[in-house]
Design an enzyme around this catalytic site. Structure first.
Site, PDB file in Angstrom:
ATOM      1  N   LYS A 125       0.850  -1.194   0.000  1.00 60.35           N
ATOM      2  CA  LYS A 125       0.000   0.000   0.000  1.00 60.35           C
ATOM      3  C   LYS A 125       0.885   1.244   0.000  1.00 60.35           C
ATOM      4  CE  LYS A 125      -4.588   0.274   2.136  1.00 60.35           C
ATOM      5  NZ  LYS A 125      -5.339   0.356   3.401  1.00 60.35           N
TER       6      LYS A 125
HETATM    7  O1  G3P Z   1      -8.406   1.080   4.481  1.00 61.16           O
HETATM    8  C1  G3P Z   1      -8.700   2.440   4.742  1.00 61.16           C
HETATM    9  C2  G3P Z   1      -9.691   2.511   5.853  1.00 61.16           C
HETATM   10  O2  G3P Z   1      -9.223   1.747   6.962  1.00 61.16           O
HETATM   11  C3  G3P Z   1      -9.966   3.931   6.318  1.00 61.16           C
HETATM   12  O3  G3P Z   1     -11.161   3.882   7.033  1.00 61.16           O
HETATM   13  O4  G3P Z   1     -12.768   4.574   8.767  1.00 61.16           O
HETATM   14  O5  G3P Z   1     -10.341   5.295   8.926  1.00 61.16           O
HETATM   15  O6  G3P Z   1     -11.855   6.280   7.161  1.00 61.16           O
HETATM   16  P1  G3P Z   1     -11.540   5.056   8.021  1.00 61.16           P
END
Ligand code: G3P
Length: 217
Positions: A83
């Site tokens: 990533k």
């Molecule tokens: O993989 C990206 C994801 O984990 C981000 O999610 O909820 O932190 O916006 P969030």
């Protein structure tokens, strides 16, 4: 549509892998911190549990160091997807790694134009964050629609991996748009199985069956 789980919690991953419906895993530095585990160890363990792509994120911001980190992460297992962030250095790194045969998931994508550049850089996956748009009263799914249109216009191979999923409707809308993958927190995946009418109907079936006094086995 492929389902990835968005977590570094190995017990959640094992539980959901056992359903046979899990196609991969995504992690990020915040999820690694939340797991309380050694990064390299937990990623290696996840790669043993799930055969599909497992995203492990670089943390450098310059191309040279990001490339070194990506090459080290790629050696953990054959199903590693490195990533990288959607920055100039991230896309430079993406191009080198994908040309060498490594899967790359370009993350922290918030616009269709960013996704266009990631596809040109040869990204295996693009991770547009929908929930963080919704959090600031923007329409995160509109970005997914634009990316789907643009990728289809030019027949890009990059897979749209919808991330920052907050609830089942994000999954529903992603499927309607034709996203290739959704990566979903464990608690949201569990919600996808549930419907009150299913519970109520099953209860009624089993009550009536019990009253027949019969058994199948
Ligand atoms: O993989 C990206 C994801 O984990 C981000 O999610 O909820 O932190 O916006 P969030």
């Amino acid at each position: 549509m492929k389902f990835f789980v968005d977590t570094a919690d190995i017990s959640d991953i094992r539980e959901l892998a056992a359903t046979g419906l899990l196609d991969g895993v995504t992690t990020n530095p915040s999820l690694i911190k939340k797991s309380g585990r050694d990064f390299m160890e937990v990623i290696a363990e996840i790669c043993d549990v799930v055969d599909g792509p497992v995203s492990a994120e670089t943390v450098a911001t310059d191309h040279a160091t990001m490339l070194k980190e990506g090459r080290k992460l790629a050696k953990i297992a054959k199903n590693i997807a490195v990533k990288v962030p959607l920055t100039v250095d991230g896309l430079k790194t993406c191009k080198v790694l994908t040309e060498a045969g490594t899967m790359v998931n370009v993350t922290l994508c918030f616009s269709a134009t960013q996704a266009l550049l990631a596809a040109k850089a040869g990204a295996t996956f693009i991770s547009p964050f929908v929930g963080r748009h919704d959090d600031i009263s923007q329409d995160g799914m509109a970005v997914i629609e634009d990316i789907r249109l643009i990728y289809d216009n030019y027949d890009f191979a990059t897979e749209i991996l919808v991330a920052s999923v907050r609830h089942p409707v994000h999954v529903l809308e992603s499927a309607r748009i034709g996203a290739d993958v959704v990566t979903v927190p464990p608690e949201v995946i569990r919600k996808l199985f549930k419907h009150p009418l299913t519970d109520r109907g099953l209860e009624a079936f089993l009550k009536d069956w019990d009253e027949t006094g019969q058994s199948i086995l």
